[in-house]
Scaffold this motif. Structure first.
Motif, PDB file in Angstrom:
ATOM      1  N   ARG A   1      -2.130 -35.400  31.350  1.00 14.59           N
ATOM      2  CA  ARG A   1      -2.917 -34.200  31.639  1.00 14.59           C
ATOM      3  C   ARG A   1      -4.374 -34.571  31.922  1.00 14.59           C
ATOM      4  O   ARG A   1      -5.035 -33.962  32.762  1.00 14.59           O
TER       5      ARG A   1
ATOM      6  N   GLU B   1      -0.432 -31.361  35.731  1.00 17.75           N
ATOM      7  CA  GLU B   1       0.098 -30.279  34.907  1.00 17.75           C
ATOM      8  C   GLU B   1       1.330 -30.830  34.198  1.00 17.75           C
ATOM      9  O   GLU B   1       2.275 -31.300  34.846  1.00 17.75           O
TER      10      GLU B   1
ATOM     11  N   ARG C   1       0.118 -25.974  27.300  1.00 18.61           N
ATOM     12  CA  ARG C   1       1.227 -25.051  27.537  1.00 18.61           C
ATOM     13  C   ARG C   1       2.043 -24.953  26.255  1.00 18.61           C
ATOM     14  O   ARG C   1       1.961 -25.820  25.386  1.00 18.61           O
TER      15      ARG C   1
ATOM     16  N   GLY D   1       6.330 -25.148  37.563  1.00 19.00           N
ATOM     17  CA  GLY D   1       5.042 -25.431  38.155  1.00 19.00           C
ATOM     18  C   GLY D   1       4.353 -26.695  37.671  1.00 19.00           C
ATOM     19  O   GLY D   1       3.188 -26.909  37.984  1.00 19.00           O
ATOM     20  N   VAL D   2       5.048 -27.543  36.911  1.00 21.03           N
ATOM     21  CA  VAL D   2       4.381 -28.740  36.397  1.00 21.03           C
ATOM     22  C   VAL D   2       4.541 -29.916  37.348  1.00 21.03           C
ATOM     23  O   VAL D   2       5.403 -29.924  38.232  1.00 21.03           O
TER      24      VAL D   2
ATOM     25  N   ALA E   1      -2.738 -17.251  33.678  1.00 20.16           N
ATOM     26  CA  ALA E   1      -2.441 -18.634  34.047  1.00 20.16           C
ATOM     27  C   ALA E   1      -1.544 -19.333  33.041  1.00 20.16           C
ATOM     28  O   ALA E   1      -0.696 -20.144  33.409  1.00 20.16           O
ATOM     29  N   ARG E   2      -1.725 -19.038  31.757  1.00 24.41           N
ATOM     30  CA  ARG E   2      -0.961 -19.739  30.727  1.00 24.41           C
ATOM     31  C   ARG E   2      -0.579 -18.784  29.601  1.00 24.41           C
ATOM     32  O   ARG E   2      -1.141 -17.705  29.459  1.00 24.41           O
TER      33      ARG E   2
ATOM     34  N   VAL F   1      -7.503 -26.928  36.558  1.00 26.68           N
ATOM     35  CA  VAL F   1      -7.526 -25.522  36.135  1.00 26.68           C
ATOM     36  C   VAL F   1      -7.652 -24.612  37.354  1.00 26.68           C
ATOM     37  O   VAL F   1      -6.985 -23.581  37.446  1.00 26.68           O
TER      38      VAL F   1
ATOM     39  N   GLU G   1      -4.364 -24.140  38.881  1.00 28.05           N
ATOM     40  CA  GLU G   1      -3.544 -23.177  38.134  1.00 28.05           C
ATOM     41  C   GLU G   1      -3.890 -21.747  38.542  1.00 28.05           C
ATOM     42  O   GLU G   1      -3.001 -20.905  38.750  1.00 28.05           O
TER      43      GLU G   1
ATOM     44  N   ARG H   1      -2.551 -20.891  41.917  1.00 26.57           N
ATOM     45  CA  ARG H   1      -1.109 -20.596  41.927  1.00 26.57           C
ATOM     46  C   ARG H   1      -0.826 -19.183  41.439  1.00 26.57           C
ATOM     47  O   ARG H   1       0.171 -18.571  41.825  1.00 26.57           O
TER      48      ARG H   1
END
Length: 851
Positions: free
Chosen positions: A37, A42, A64, A89-90, A589-590, A720, A723, A726
């Motif tokens: 990371r 991600e 996450r 999405g990772v 986002a998370r 970030v 993210e 997305r």
């Protein structure tokens, strides 16, 4: 993939396993997650088995939710879908094994072992071997592990706790597999443990620093490129991601179904968040054990999950209609839990009154009469004590009768892990389960409490029944909000109303804005928009943009302009529809575990987080401290921190170094610089800095008098920003907004922005001078507004004299004695000063705030 397959592209992935327990899997796996990371990738973390503790460290390392993969708990068919779900999405998924590579449930030939999960998910294995007391025998050990099961690919080895270079070279020569790393001894990395293993990350002081050290230790000694090559060798899977929206058995009256967890099915009604029944979920140091999918299933069933900390909060969240008490270590905090009598009494009364309640292990102990002699909630006729005997089993449980969750004869799989014993009272009880012929737990039509932990993704009908009961229940009484607060100051409830003496309450304080204050015949000192006309060049750009509205908007010119303005790469910036969209993207986002908002400040980020289903922890800057911000007040486990600079409504400009201290591994720091362009020279700005996890949010609407257009951007950590990109809806920026962004970030605009900032500074100085002459308390400001202590009736007093100012009691941490005044030209400010001059002379308005 075969024709007609329903499979989906799977992310690069690898498993960290070992020949036996105690080899350093958790340290290496967590270190790899954090190190990868740290390279801007991600990363998702997964754990084989039912363990709750390791995923807590994985979450710190990846940012996450940590996830579990366990064929016993959910069945073989769901293991790959759950992996794909957690890895959406990772760039790379890291799976930590359990025990030895081939060790599974006893008597089942390795069922639910790391090897079993590796085979089900076609995940290559990186074997961690503690070589502290070995030499060439390592080669034999690894060769045997690699050849034992043809369905499992051991792709490489990491040698842990290696000693001398000479012995390490001997070991390397004995191996037929690639050596991906040689990790030396570091006793400082050992994790504290107690009666049930490692101390959870939520309870461990310095957990974030420990993960950072793991990352540094591993990144320095492991070939990350080689590890990524192993991950890239993993094939696609013949499976689709699991989704709580379509989990078998969850389709019911309160559940909407969909293809995935982002879109409701056609024709389904989506209930607004504020209308969804609240399920209160115990969190904090004593209750950190729960599967992420449990909350996702409840959300999919139309419930709003709200966390509360039984160690800190004195009441259940407002509107609670269901209670979920998961696992943890209440025995380690029994005295603190017992001391929170208001919450214990409310829980007891609510459970007895029929509040739908699920309690697993620690939750059952909390509901008991006593725990090691300390009084608990008393909702169950039973007492609990620590025992010398460890209960650790992987049972199948049978429901004896119909209960809140079960129907007679139904079977579930689960696990138990505890060192306490329950002694039921003399009165009869309905057991929750029968396990190996023995009755266990407590149950009723509204209660289900037992030692058994069940992964609801494998048994979604349990979530459906609980949710149905929640929808049918009435809220607990009293329904008092329990927002976690990292300060002793009073904070109005985010969901409640705020009253001003002589004025009506505000139904939704977090969404109250200055434009609500203005009206016919009132002088506008409430809205923070530059009072001068728009520049000619901006109006021209807006008019010309209308010629292009026949085509879909292209935001790339705005991205390029923003990057040029701050000397950044284009991947480090994102144009947004004002700061409001940026806050929404950040909230979505998370699955933030503990988002923190520093108050008093602009309330939009707090509202956006709550709307996304998060429970917000509030950190207060207090008037007695000059509203200065202490980064030490932010909880160590905060994974998102939002702070304004300069802060609305206090006008305080925090030192950049103070904000830099918030940055650390596993945390996103969002600095709202919506008013920084109004500060001459933009001192303390972080918009051009590159720090891990740091993003800066800017708005162009205030300084350029275009609030109806919505134009802003995010700049900072590229990972970030990606993210947020997305999460952004395609074409969310209009063509005029893009044109405005380009125009307002070029060199001409930057120069004019500096001139406007100097004008505002002069006007603010005159306003503050007038306030001093009137003897009215205020907070010295660096922003285009000033926070004034006008007294409890000040807001109404000014409105009666034709002056509109922003009431400040809707900002958490402030009461009705405060107002916010926008900076305006002197001729506009004079009526305000005249009206303030005849305010009642009270200690509240004349206190020496401005000294």
């Amino acid at each position: 993939m075969p024709p007609g397959s329903t499979g989906a592209a799977a992310p690069p992935r690898f498993m960290v396993a070992a020949p036996m327990t105690g080899q350093g899997k958790t340290t290496v796996a967590t270190g790899l997650m954090a190190a990868l990371r740290g390279r801007g990738l991600e990363v998702s973390g997964h754990k084989v088995g039912p363990d709750y503790i390791d995923p807590g460290y994985h979450a710190l390392a990846t940012g996450r939710a940590g996830r579990n993969l366990d064929p016993h708990l959910v069945g073989e068919d769901l293991v790959a879908p759950l992996l794909l779900h957690g890895a959406r999405g990772v760039d790379v998924a890291v799976v930590e094994g359990v025990m030895g590579l081939h060790d599974g449930r006893l008597g089942t030939d390795g069922f639910a072992s790391s090897a079993h999960v590796a085979a089900l998910t076609r995940t290559p294995v990186v074997l961690v071997v503690d070589v502290a007391r070995m030499s060439r025998s390592v080669g034999a050990l690894v060769a045997g592990m690699a050849a034992y099961d043809p369905a499992v690919e051991v792709a490489g080895v990491i040698l842990n706790r290696a000693g001398s270079d000479r012995n390490t070279a001997e070991i390397v020569r004995s191996l037929d597999l690639p050596v991906l790393g040689v990790v030396g001894r570091d006793e400082g990395l050992s994790s504290p443990s107690r009666h049930l293993g490692l101390v959870p990350a939520a309870e461990r002081g310095g957990a974030v620093q420990a993960v950072e050290r793991m990352a540094e230790h591993v990144a320095r000694q492991v070939d990350l490129e080689a590890v990524l090559e192993v991950a890239a060798s993993a094939p696609d899977l013949d499976a689709r991601p699991w989704s709580p929206w379509v989990a078998p058995g969850t389709v019911g009256a309160h559940t909407r179904t969909a293809v995935d967890d982002r879109q409701p099915a056609t024709g389904q009604t989506v209930v607004a968040a504020e209308e969804q029944p609240v399920v209160a979920v115990a969190t904090g140091r004593a209750f950190s054990f729960r599967y992420a999918e449990t909350e996702e299933l409840l959300a999919a069933a139309g419930c709003r999950v709200v966390g509360f900390d039984p160690l800190e909060d004195t009441a259940l969240p407002a509107g609670t209609r269901g209670l979920y008490l998961g696992g943890g270590f209440p025995e380690s905090h029994a005295d603190e839990l017992s001391g929170n009598r208001p919450l214990l009494e409310q829980v007891r009364e609510a459970v007895h009154a029929g509040l739908p309640t699920v309690a697993e292990c620690a939750g059952m102990l909390y509901l008991s009469r006593t725990l090691d002699g300390e009084p608990m909630a008393g909702a169950l006729d039973a007492d609990a004590r620590m025992s010398d005997r460890l209960t650790l089993r992987y049972p199948e449980a049978v429901a004896r009768t119909d209960t809140l969750l079960t129907r007679a004869g139904e079977r579930v799989t689960g696990h138990e892990f505890h060192r306490t014993r329950m002694t039921p009272g003399a009165c009869g009880r309905t057991p929750a389960w029968e396990i190996d012929g023995v009755a266990e737990g407590f149950a009723s039509p509204t209660l289900h409490a037992s030692y058994l932990h069940v992964h609801w993704a494998g048994h979604p009908h349990l979530a459906e029944r609980f949710a149905a009961a929640v929808h049918a229940a009435t809220p607990v009484s009293p329904a008092r909000a329990a927002t976690p607060i990292a300060s002793n100051a009073h904070v109005p409830s985010a969901a409640g109303t705020t009253a001003v003496p002589g004025e009506g309450p505000v139904a939704d304080p977090l969404r109250h804005h200055g434009d609500r204050e203005v009206g016919s015949g009132l002088i506008d000192l409430a809205v923070n928009v530059y009072a001068g006309p728009r520049p000619v060049w901006l109006d021209r750009a807006l008019r010309e943009s209308l010629e292009d509205v026949g085509a879909y908007p292209d935001a790339e010119p705005a991205r390029t302009a923003i990057a040029r303005r701050h000397g950044r790469r284009t991947g480090e910036v994102l144009p947004t529809a004002g700061a409001a969209e940026a806050f929404t993207l950040l909230a979505r986002a998370r699955a933030w575990r503990r988002p923190v908002v520093v108050h008093p400040q602009f309330t939009e980020p707090h509202a956006a987080l709550e709307q996304a289903g998060h429970t917000v922890t509030t950190v207060l800057c207090r008037a007695e401290d000059g509203f200065a911000f202490d980064p030490g007040a932010v909880p160590e486990d905060a994974d998102l921190v939002v702070v304004g600079n300069p802060t609305n409504p206090t006008g305080i400009l925090h030192p950049a170094e103070t904000l830099r201290r918030l940055c650390r591994a596993g945390r996103v720091v969002a600095v709202d610089e919506a008013f920084m362009d109004a500060v001459p020279g933009e001192p303390e700005s972080l918009a051009g800095e590159t720090l891990p996890g740091l993003v800066v949010l800017r708005s162009l609407t205030k300084h350029w008098s275009i609030p109806g257009l919505r134009a802003g951007y995010v700049a900072g950590d590229e990972a970030v920003v990606a993210e947020l990109a997305r999460a952004q809806t395609p074409w969310s920026l209009s063509t005029p907004a893009i044109a405005a962004t380009v125009a307002c970030t070029d060199a001409r605009a930057t120069a004019e922005a500096a001139e406007r900032a100097l004008t505002l500074e002069e006007q603010r100085a005159e306003l503050e001078s007038g306030l001093r002459e009137a003897g009215v308390a205020f907070v010295p400001s660096r922003a285009p507004f000033v926070l004034v202590r006008a007294g409890a009736g000040g807001h109404r007093h000014l409105r009666e004299r034709g002056v509109a100012v922003r009431r400040a009691d809707t900002f958490p941490g402030l009461d009705a004695s405060w107002i916010r005044v926008a900076v305006r030209p002197p001729e506009t400010t004079r009526p305000l000063l005249a009206a303030l001059a005849d305010l009642p002379n009270t200690e509240e308005t004349r206190c020496d705030v401005h000294a």
